[in-house]
Design an enzyme around this catalytic site. Structure first.
Site, PDB file in Angstrom:
ATOM      1  N   TRP A 159      -0.087   6.472  -4.388  1.00  0.00           N
ATOM      2  CA  TRP A 159       1.112   7.226  -4.043  1.00  0.00           C
ATOM      3  C   TRP A 159       1.652   7.947  -5.275  1.00  0.00           C
ATOM      4  O   TRP A 159       2.813   7.784  -5.643  1.00  0.00           O
ATOM      5  CB  TRP A 159       2.184   6.276  -3.467  1.00  0.00           C
ATOM      6  CG  TRP A 159       1.811   5.741  -2.112  1.00  0.00           C
ATOM      7  CD1 TRP A 159       1.727   6.464  -0.969  1.00  0.00           C
ATOM      8  CD2 TRP A 159       1.492   4.396  -1.758  1.00  0.00           C
ATOM      9  NE1 TRP A 159       1.376   5.650   0.084  1.00  0.00           N
ATOM     10  CE2 TRP A 159       1.221   4.377  -0.371  1.00  0.00           C
ATOM     11  CE3 TRP A 159       1.397   3.195  -2.482  1.00  0.00           C
ATOM     12  CZ2 TRP A 159       0.875   3.220   0.302  1.00  0.00           C
ATOM     13  CZ3 TRP A 159       1.043   2.041  -1.801  1.00  0.00           C
ATOM     14  CH2 TRP A 159       0.790   2.058  -0.423  1.00  0.00           C
ATOM     15  N   HIS A 173       6.660   8.045   0.709  1.00  0.00           N
ATOM     16  CA  HIS A 173       6.587   7.557   2.090  1.00  0.00           C
ATOM     17  C   HIS A 173       8.014   7.253   2.566  1.00  0.00           C
ATOM     18  O   HIS A 173       8.969   7.318   1.772  1.00  0.00           O
ATOM     19  CB  HIS A 173       5.683   6.329   2.219  1.00  0.00           C
ATOM     20  CG  HIS A 173       5.903   5.261   1.185  1.00  0.00           C
ATOM     21  ND1 HIS A 173       5.137   4.128   1.093  1.00  0.00           N
ATOM     22  CD2 HIS A 173       6.824   5.147   0.180  1.00  0.00           C
ATOM     23  CE1 HIS A 173       5.555   3.376   0.101  1.00  0.00           C
ATOM     24  NE2 HIS A 173       6.577   3.977  -0.473  1.00  0.00           N
ATOM     25  N   ARG A 199       3.553  14.025  -1.914  1.00  0.00           N
ATOM     26  CA  ARG A 199       2.520  13.356  -2.702  1.00  0.00           C
ATOM     27  C   ARG A 199       1.820  14.330  -3.616  1.00  0.00           C
ATOM     28  O   ARG A 199       1.586  15.484  -3.242  1.00  0.00           O
ATOM     29  CB  ARG A 199       1.487  12.695  -1.785  1.00  0.00           C
ATOM     30  CG  ARG A 199       2.061  11.442  -1.182  1.00  0.00           C
ATOM     31  CD  ARG A 199       1.071  10.654  -0.408  1.00  0.00           C
ATOM     32  NE  ARG A 199       1.832   9.737   0.447  1.00  0.00           N
ATOM     33  CZ  ARG A 199       1.310   8.861   1.256  1.00  0.00           C
ATOM     34  NH1 ARG A 199      -0.003   8.755   1.353  1.00  0.00           N
ATOM     35  NH2 ARG A 199       2.081   8.090   1.980  1.00  0.00           N
ATOM     36  N   GLN A 213       6.620  11.674   7.956  1.00  0.00           N
ATOM     37  CA  GLN A 213       6.298  10.342   8.469  1.00  0.00           C
ATOM     38  C   GLN A 213       7.442   9.847   9.353  1.00  0.00           C
ATOM     39  O   GLN A 213       8.560  10.353   9.256  1.00  0.00           O
ATOM     40  CB  GLN A 213       6.139   9.341   7.314  1.00  0.00           C
ATOM     41  CG  GLN A 213       4.867   9.518   6.504  1.00  0.00           C
ATOM     42  CD  GLN A 213       4.653   8.374   5.512  1.00  0.00           C
ATOM     43  OE1 GLN A 213       5.594   7.686   5.122  1.00  0.00           O
ATOM     44  NE2 GLN A 213       3.410   8.177   5.103  1.00  0.00           N
ATOM     45  N   VAL A 256       3.103  -5.378   3.025  1.00  0.00           N
ATOM     46  CA  VAL A 256       2.883  -6.102   4.285  1.00  0.00           C
ATOM     47  C   VAL A 256       1.816  -7.177   4.100  1.00  0.00           C
ATOM     48  O   VAL A 256       0.971  -7.092   3.215  1.00  0.00           O
ATOM     49  CB  VAL A 256       2.449  -5.154   5.439  1.00  0.00           C
ATOM     50  CG1 VAL A 256       3.595  -4.279   5.886  1.00  0.00           C
ATOM     51  CG2 VAL A 256       1.238  -4.336   5.051  1.00  0.00           C
ATOM     52  N   ALA A 298       6.418  -3.611  10.274  1.00  0.00           N
ATOM     53  CA  ALA A 298       6.816  -2.258   9.850  1.00  0.00           C
ATOM     54  C   ALA A 298       5.606  -1.364  10.022  1.00  0.00           C
ATOM     55  O   ALA A 298       4.466  -1.831  10.020  1.00  0.00           O
ATOM     56  CB  ALA A 298       7.266  -2.265   8.392  1.00  0.00           C
TER      57      ALA A 298
HETATM   58  C1  FA5 Z   1       2.046   4.707   3.847  1.00  0.00           C
HETATM   59  O1  FA5 Z   1       2.594   5.728   3.477  1.00  0.00           O
HETATM   60  C2  FA5 Z   1       2.766   3.450   4.143  1.00  0.00           C
HETATM   61  N1  FA5 Z   1       4.114   3.579   3.700  1.00  0.00           N
HETATM   62  C3  FA5 Z   1       2.684   3.153   5.631  1.00  0.00           C
HETATM   63  C4  FA5 Z   1       3.147   1.775   5.987  1.00  0.00           C
HETATM   64  C5  FA5 Z   1       4.455   1.570   6.375  1.00  0.00           C
HETATM   65  C6  FA5 Z   1       2.282   0.684   5.949  1.00  0.00           C
HETATM   66  C7  FA5 Z   1       4.902   0.304   6.707  1.00  0.00           C
HETATM   67  C8  FA5 Z   1       2.716  -0.566   6.287  1.00  0.00           C
HETATM   68  C9  FA5 Z   1       4.017  -0.769   6.663  1.00  0.00           C
HETATM   69  P1  FA5 Z   1      -0.284   5.870   4.022  1.00  0.00           P
HETATM   70  O2  FA5 Z   1      -0.325   6.388   2.651  1.00  0.00           O
HETATM   71  O3  FA5 Z   1      -1.588   5.425   4.604  1.00  0.00           O
HETATM   72  O4  FA5 Z   1       0.732   4.683   4.151  1.00  0.00           O
HETATM   73  O5  FA5 Z   1       0.319   6.987   4.978  1.00  0.00           O
HETATM   74  C10 FA5 Z   1       0.676   6.706   6.301  1.00  0.00           C
HETATM   75  C11 FA5 Z   1       0.234   7.848   7.228  1.00  0.00           C
HETATM   76  O6  FA5 Z   1       0.743   9.094   6.756  1.00  0.00           O
HETATM   77  C12 FA5 Z   1      -1.262   8.055   7.266  1.00  0.00           C
HETATM   78  O7  FA5 Z   1      -1.835   7.183   8.213  1.00  0.00           O
HETATM   79  C13 FA5 Z   1      -1.369   9.483   7.694  1.00  0.00           C
HETATM   80  O8  FA5 Z   1      -1.192   9.611   9.085  1.00  0.00           O
HETATM   81  C14 FA5 Z   1      -0.188  10.109   7.016  1.00  0.00           C
HETATM   82  N2  FA5 Z   1      -0.577  10.740   5.750  1.00  0.00           N
HETATM   83  C15 FA5 Z   1      -0.857  10.149   4.579  1.00  0.00           C
HETATM   84  N3  FA5 Z   1      -1.134  11.036   3.616  1.00  0.00           N
HETATM   85  C16 FA5 Z   1      -1.028  12.247   4.181  1.00  0.00           C
HETATM   86  C17 FA5 Z   1      -1.170  13.589   3.711  1.00  0.00           C
HETATM   87  N4  FA5 Z   1      -1.455  13.860   2.443  1.00  0.00           N
HETATM   88  N5  FA5 Z   1      -0.991  14.620   4.584  1.00  0.00           N
HETATM   89  C18 FA5 Z   1      -0.654  14.347   5.860  1.00  0.00           C
HETATM   90  N6  FA5 Z   1      -0.502  13.118   6.373  1.00  0.00           N
HETATM   91  C19 FA5 Z   1      -0.684  12.068   5.541  1.00  0.00           C
END
Ligand code: FA5
Length: 330
Positions: A159, A173, A199, A213, A256, A298
């Site tokens: 991240w 996030h 990001r 998100q 988590v 979550a």
């Molecule tokens: C998270 O951001 C965690 N905060 C999610 C989480 C919340 C896990 C609570 C557990 C409990 P991650 O980096 O995988 O996780 O991003 C979550 C979702 O955001 C991904 O599954 C995807 O659908 C979306 N996402 C991630 N990065 C990008 C990106 N660069 N562009 C568009 N969508 C994205």
């Protein structure tokens, strides 16, 4: 004297007639000069008065003066009428056809990502979740430390973000909203927190540097993964208006335990749509809750990815292109 009298009357009639025939102010001026100018006919009569005997002089003089004043007033009236006429004609030149149908006002419409966000909010609200917001400029504590990601934790690499001069960072996030909310609210609780996240990463067809998100959080005495699965399946069913194939895949997020990711069947592929899991005891503690009293799940869902599946868009970057040929399709 009789002759002068007749000629005064004649002059009066002639002058009035010609005055009325004048088509514009220029014409009128010519008529004016003809009667009242230096060499005008009425002027000449007045000038000739001094040659007349006294008695006649007084009488004709009076009449000629009256005529002069009368004509002056009439000329002024005629001039005013001609001016008005000219003005009306000018206005008529600007005339437009009021019966032509008006041009349609082009209405804008909501952006596909806004539509998707609103749909999510509607469905979760229906299931008893409140909608909460958090700041896009966030403290390192909420974005990382409180989520069980201390300074040198390798998960920070996942991240990577933009650090601001004011000491804050752009949140990577929506998970920091979990902490902010639990600090101030006692369980049982059920919230979603939609919003923009950022990001520092290379873009491709499913990754943007800024995207959306929806965070979800449900805490109670005995909330379990089974509750999560039921709720999220119901959410997808309502969102896509049909049953969709999803899979839970074990995964790792520091905040988590256990953690997993959810994918949706997309053509013959799986699209990763969200991260989720049971809230880590350290996270509950950091937010001031006792993990032996409370537990829950979550999740963090990518709104852009949801929109891609719903609208069959194969490149996330199109949503931010500002290209009307794309946007007008929604
Ligand atoms: C998270 O951001 C965690 N905060 C999610 C989480 C919340 C896990 C609570 C557990 C409990 P991650 O980096 O995988 O996780 O991003 C979550 C979702 O955001 C991904 O599954 C995807 O659908 C979306 N996402 C991630 N990065 C990008 C990106 N660069 N562009 C568009 N969508 C994205």
């Amino acid at each position: 004297m009789a002759k002068t009298k007749i000629s005064l009357k004649l002059l009066k009639n002639k002058a009035q007639k010609e005055m009325l025939q004048a088509k514009d102010l220029k014409d009128l001026d010519i008529v004016f000069k003809k009667y009242l100018g230096d060499e005008g006919e009425v002027t000449l009569v007045l000038r000739s008065l001094k040659k007349l005997p006294k008695t006649k002089k007084a009488k004709i003089g009076k009449e000629a003066n009256e005529l002069k004043n009368f004509l002056k007033i009439k000329f002024a009236e005629a001039a005013a009428a001609l001016k008005e006429k000219a003005q009306k004609e000018a206005e008529l030149k600007e005339w437009f056809d009021i019966t032509v149908p008006g041009e349609k006002v082009a209405f804008g419409h909501l952006h596909p990502l806004t539509l998707v966000q609103r749909k999510c909010e509607e469905i979760f609200q229906f299931m008893g979740f409140s909608i909460i917001e958090g700041p896009e400029m966030e403290e390192e504590w909420y974005n990382f430390d409180a989520l069980n990601i201390p300074k040198n934790h390798p998960a920070r690499d996942l991240w990577d973000t933009f650090y601001l001069k004011n000491g804050l960072l752009l949140r990577t996030h929506t998970s920091p909203v979990q902490i902010r909310y639990m600090e101030k609210n006692q369980p049982p609780l059920r919230i979603i927190a939609p919003g923009r996240v950022f990001r520092h990463e290379a873009t491709d067809s499913s990754h943007e540097v800024n995207f959306y998100q929806v965070e979800g959080l449900m805490i109670g005495r005995d909330i379990s993964v089974a509750n999560f699965k039921a709720i999220i399946q119901e959410f997808f069913r309502r969102f896509f208006s049909k049953d969709v194939e999803i899979r839970l895949r074990p995964s790792y997020f520091p905040f988590v335990e256990p953690g997993f990711e959810i994918d949706i069947k997309w053509g013959d592929q799986w699209m990763e749509i969200m991260g989720a899991g049971m809230v880590h005891p350290n996270v509950l503690k950091n937010a001031g809750l006792n993990p032996s009293d409370w537990q829950g799940f979550a999740f963090g869902m990518g709104l852009d990815r949801l929109a891609m599946i719903k609208y069959k868009v194969d490149d996330v970057r199109l949503f931010y292109s500002g290209d009307l040929r794309f946007l007008n399709q929604f």
